[in-house]
Design a protein around this motif. Structure first.
Motif, PDB file in Angstrom:
ATOM      1  N   ALA A   1      -6.198   1.684  -6.749  1.00 47.86           N
ATOM      2  CA  ALA A   1      -5.172   0.544  -6.285  1.00 47.86           C
ATOM      3  C   ALA A   1      -4.929   0.567  -4.904  1.00 47.86           C
ATOM      4  O   ALA A   1      -5.096  -0.507  -4.039  1.00 47.86           O
ATOM      5  CB  ALA A   1      -3.818   0.892  -7.039  1.00 47.86           C
ATOM      6  N   VAL A   2      -4.742   1.932  -4.366  1.00 49.67           N
ATOM      7  CA  VAL A   2      -4.693   1.910  -2.689  1.00 49.67           C
ATOM      8  C   VAL A   2      -5.829   1.377  -2.089  1.00 49.67           C
ATOM      9  O   VAL A   2      -5.941   0.548  -0.959  1.00 49.67           O
ATOM     10  CB  VAL A   2      -4.483   3.406  -2.607  1.00 49.67           C
ATOM     11  CG1 VAL A   2      -4.421   3.697  -0.764  1.00 49.67           C
ATOM     12  CG2 VAL A   2      -3.051   3.956  -2.894  1.00 49.67           C
ATOM     13  N   THR A   3      -7.210   1.782  -2.568  1.00 48.70           N
ATOM     14  CA  THR A   3      -8.292   1.200  -1.896  1.00 48.70           C
ATOM     15  C   THR A   3      -8.559  -0.143  -1.823  1.00 48.70           C
ATOM     16  O   THR A   3      -8.872  -0.880  -0.822  1.00 48.70           O
ATOM     17  CB  THR A   3      -9.556   1.670  -2.778  1.00 48.70           C
ATOM     18  OG1 THR A   3      -9.487   3.383  -2.627  1.00 48.70           O
ATOM     19  CG2 THR A   3     -10.883   1.497  -2.128  1.00 48.70           C
ATOM     20  N   GLY A   4      -7.933  -0.589  -2.998  1.00 48.19           N
ATOM     21  CA  GLY A   4      -7.822  -2.186  -3.029  1.00 48.19           C
ATOM     22  C   GLY A   4      -7.106  -3.042  -1.815  1.00 48.19           C
ATOM     23  O   GLY A   4      -7.523  -3.969  -1.441  1.00 48.19           O
ATOM     24  N   MET A   5      -5.960  -2.302  -1.782  1.00 46.47           N
ATOM     25  CA  MET A   5      -5.023  -2.899  -0.887  1.00 46.47           C
ATOM     26  C   MET A   5      -5.425  -2.898   0.416  1.00 46.47           C
ATOM     27  O   MET A   5      -5.297  -3.758   1.235  1.00 46.47           O
ATOM     28  CB  MET A   5      -3.702  -2.109  -0.951  1.00 46.47           C
ATOM     29  CG  MET A   5      -2.827  -2.469  -2.285  1.00 46.47           C
ATOM     30  SD  MET A   5      -2.242  -4.065  -2.055  1.00 46.47           S
ATOM     31  CE  MET A   5      -1.737  -4.256  -3.740  1.00 46.47           C
ATOM     32  N   LEU A   6      -6.125  -1.659   0.991  1.00 43.46           N
ATOM     33  CA  LEU A   6      -6.608  -1.411   2.333  1.00 43.46           C
ATOM     34  C   LEU A   6      -7.860  -2.454   2.541  1.00 43.46           C
ATOM     35  O   LEU A   6      -8.137  -2.916   3.287  1.00 43.46           O
ATOM     36  CB  LEU A   6      -7.220   0.070   2.246  1.00 43.46           C
ATOM     37  CG  LEU A   6      -5.964   1.185   2.228  1.00 43.46           C
ATOM     38  CD1 LEU A   6      -6.721   2.529   2.353  1.00 43.46           C
ATOM     39  CD2 LEU A   6      -5.224   0.890   3.476  1.00 43.46           C
ATOM     40  N   SER A   7      -8.616  -2.780   1.337  1.00 47.17           N
ATOM     41  CA  SER A   7      -9.727  -3.708   1.250  1.00 47.17           C
ATOM     42  C   SER A   7      -9.141  -5.024   1.858  1.00 47.17           C
ATOM     43  O   SER A   7      -9.451  -5.868   2.591  1.00 47.17           O
ATOM     44  CB  SER A   7     -10.249  -3.569   0.120  1.00 47.17           C
ATOM     45  OG  SER A   7     -11.459  -4.659   0.286  1.00 47.17           O
TER      46      SER A   7
ATOM     47  N   ALA B   1       0.829  -1.138   0.049  1.00 43.35           N
ATOM     48  CA  ALA B   1       0.037  -0.104  -0.079  1.00 43.35           C
ATOM     49  C   ALA B   1       0.812   1.165  -0.147  1.00 43.35           C
ATOM     50  O   ALA B   1       0.742   2.306  -0.510  1.00 43.35           O
ATOM     51  CB  ALA B   1      -0.981   0.104   1.334  1.00 43.35           C
ATOM     52  N   SER B   2       2.243   1.312   0.860  1.00 35.97           N
ATOM     53  CA  SER B   2       2.943   2.403   0.842  1.00 35.97           C
ATOM     54  C   SER B   2       3.557   2.659  -0.591  1.00 35.97           C
ATOM     55  O   SER B   2       3.770   3.681  -0.865  1.00 35.97           O
ATOM     56  CB  SER B   2       4.027   1.853   1.958  1.00 35.97           C
ATOM     57  OG  SER B   2       4.919   3.069   1.986  1.00 35.97           O
ATOM     58  N   ALA B   3       4.051   1.560  -1.267  1.00 30.48           N
ATOM     59  CA  ALA B   3       4.642   1.843  -2.700  1.00 30.48           C
ATOM     60  C   ALA B   3       3.584   2.172  -3.479  1.00 30.48           C
ATOM     61  O   ALA B   3       3.907   2.810  -4.520  1.00 30.48           O
ATOM     62  CB  ALA B   3       5.227   0.357  -3.006  1.00 30.48           C
ATOM     63  N   ALA B   4       2.226   1.445  -3.527  1.00 30.88           N
ATOM     64  CA  ALA B   4       1.181   1.655  -4.491  1.00 30.88           C
ATOM     65  C   ALA B   4       0.812   3.382  -4.331  1.00 30.88           C
ATOM     66  O   ALA B   4       0.483   3.850  -5.352  1.00 30.88           O
ATOM     67  CB  ALA B   4       0.208   0.895  -4.238  1.00 30.88           C
ATOM     68  N   ALA B   5       0.953   3.812  -3.145  1.00 31.43           N
ATOM     69  CA  ALA B   5       0.302   5.347  -2.967  1.00 31.43           C
ATOM     70  C   ALA B   5       1.032   6.229  -3.797  1.00 31.43           C
ATOM     71  O   ALA B   5       0.645   7.356  -4.162  1.00 31.43           O
ATOM     72  CB  ALA B   5       0.513   5.417  -1.532  1.00 31.43           C
ATOM     73  N   THR B   6       2.459   5.965  -4.181  1.00 34.36           N
ATOM     74  CA  THR B   6       3.198   6.937  -4.741  1.00 34.36           C
ATOM     75  C   THR B   6       3.133   6.551  -6.300  1.00 34.36           C
ATOM     76  O   THR B   6       3.601   7.429  -6.788  1.00 34.36           O
ATOM     77  CB  THR B   6       4.883   6.748  -4.542  1.00 34.36           C
ATOM     78  OG1 THR B   6       5.275   5.441  -4.427  1.00 34.36           O
ATOM     79  CG2 THR B   6       4.769   7.101  -3.011  1.00 34.36           C
ATOM     80  N   ALA B   7       2.818   5.306  -6.705  1.00 38.20           N
ATOM     81  CA  ALA B   7       3.097   4.902  -8.089  1.00 38.20           C
ATOM     82  C   ALA B   7       1.767   4.787  -8.790  1.00 38.20           C
ATOM     83  O   ALA B   7       1.476   4.708 -10.009  1.00 38.20           O
ATOM     84  CB  ALA B   7       3.921   3.911  -8.289  1.00 38.20           C
TER      85      ALA B   7
END
Length: 190
Positions: free
Chosen positions: A87-93, A76-82
């Motif tokens: 995508a961030v919402t999917g990771m949090l889910s 989630a941390s890496a996806a937040a920048t890229a």
């Protein structure tokens, strides 16, 4: 010795033979009950190994959930920048689902342990009461009667079993109860 005395002697001899036969039946009953107690202890040991397997599985699931949570946090941390907000919402889910699964597993395990402990305690008390009742009935039935060495051995064996159960710690009683509550091996294979 006249016929009346001889008849009286034969009646007394028959009565004594019946009493000896009844006594042997009671000793056989006590022996069966002791064997049942031994069988319960074996079942308790088998049940403990099953509980140990379930605990190991719960620890494995908890570890996997922790690993998934750590990995999802890093992703989630890496996806937040890229990546985009989707995508961030999917990771949090995914992280929430893994956390919820770990919480449910932990809650389920705690409830199962509580129920198992309760049943083990109830069953142990019932077994102890049955053993005690058997001892009291046997003592009452044999009061004032001479015991053969074999009968005395069975009585001492029963007392030893009762003493072991009476002196068992709470942890041992819980383990015995857990073993008794385990499903038979046939259920595990299904």
């Amino acid at each position: 010795m006249n016929q009346a005395e001889l008849d009286l002697f034969n009646d007394k001899l028959d009565a004594h033979a019946k009493e000896v036969e009844r006594f042997h039946g009671e000793v056989a009953n006590v022996t069966r009950q002791i064997a049942n107690c031994d069988k319960l202890v074996r079942l308790a040991n088998a049940g403990l190994s099953q509980i140990d397997g379930k605990i190991a599985e719960a620890v494995r699931i908890s570890s996997a959930a922790q690993h998934v949570a750590n990995e999802a946090g890093a992703q989630a941390s890496a996806a937040a920048t890229a990546a985009t907000q989707a995508a961030v919402t999917g990771m949090l889910s995914q992280l929430q689902q893994a956390t919820e699964a770990a919480r449910k597993t932990s809650l389920s395990l705690n409830i199962l342990q509580f129920k198992t402990g309760g049943w083990i305690a109830v069953y142990t008390v019932l077994v102890l009461l049955c053993c005690l009742a058997t001892g009291v009935l046997t003592s009452w039935a044999l009061s004032g009667k001479a015991l053969t060495p074999e009968q005395a051995h069975y009585v001492e064996l029963g007392k030893a079993h009762e003493a072991l159960l009476a002196n068992a710690s709470d942890k041992e009683l819980k383990q015995i109860t857990a073993i008794r509550n385990r499903p038979p091996k046939k259920d595990q294979d299904k």
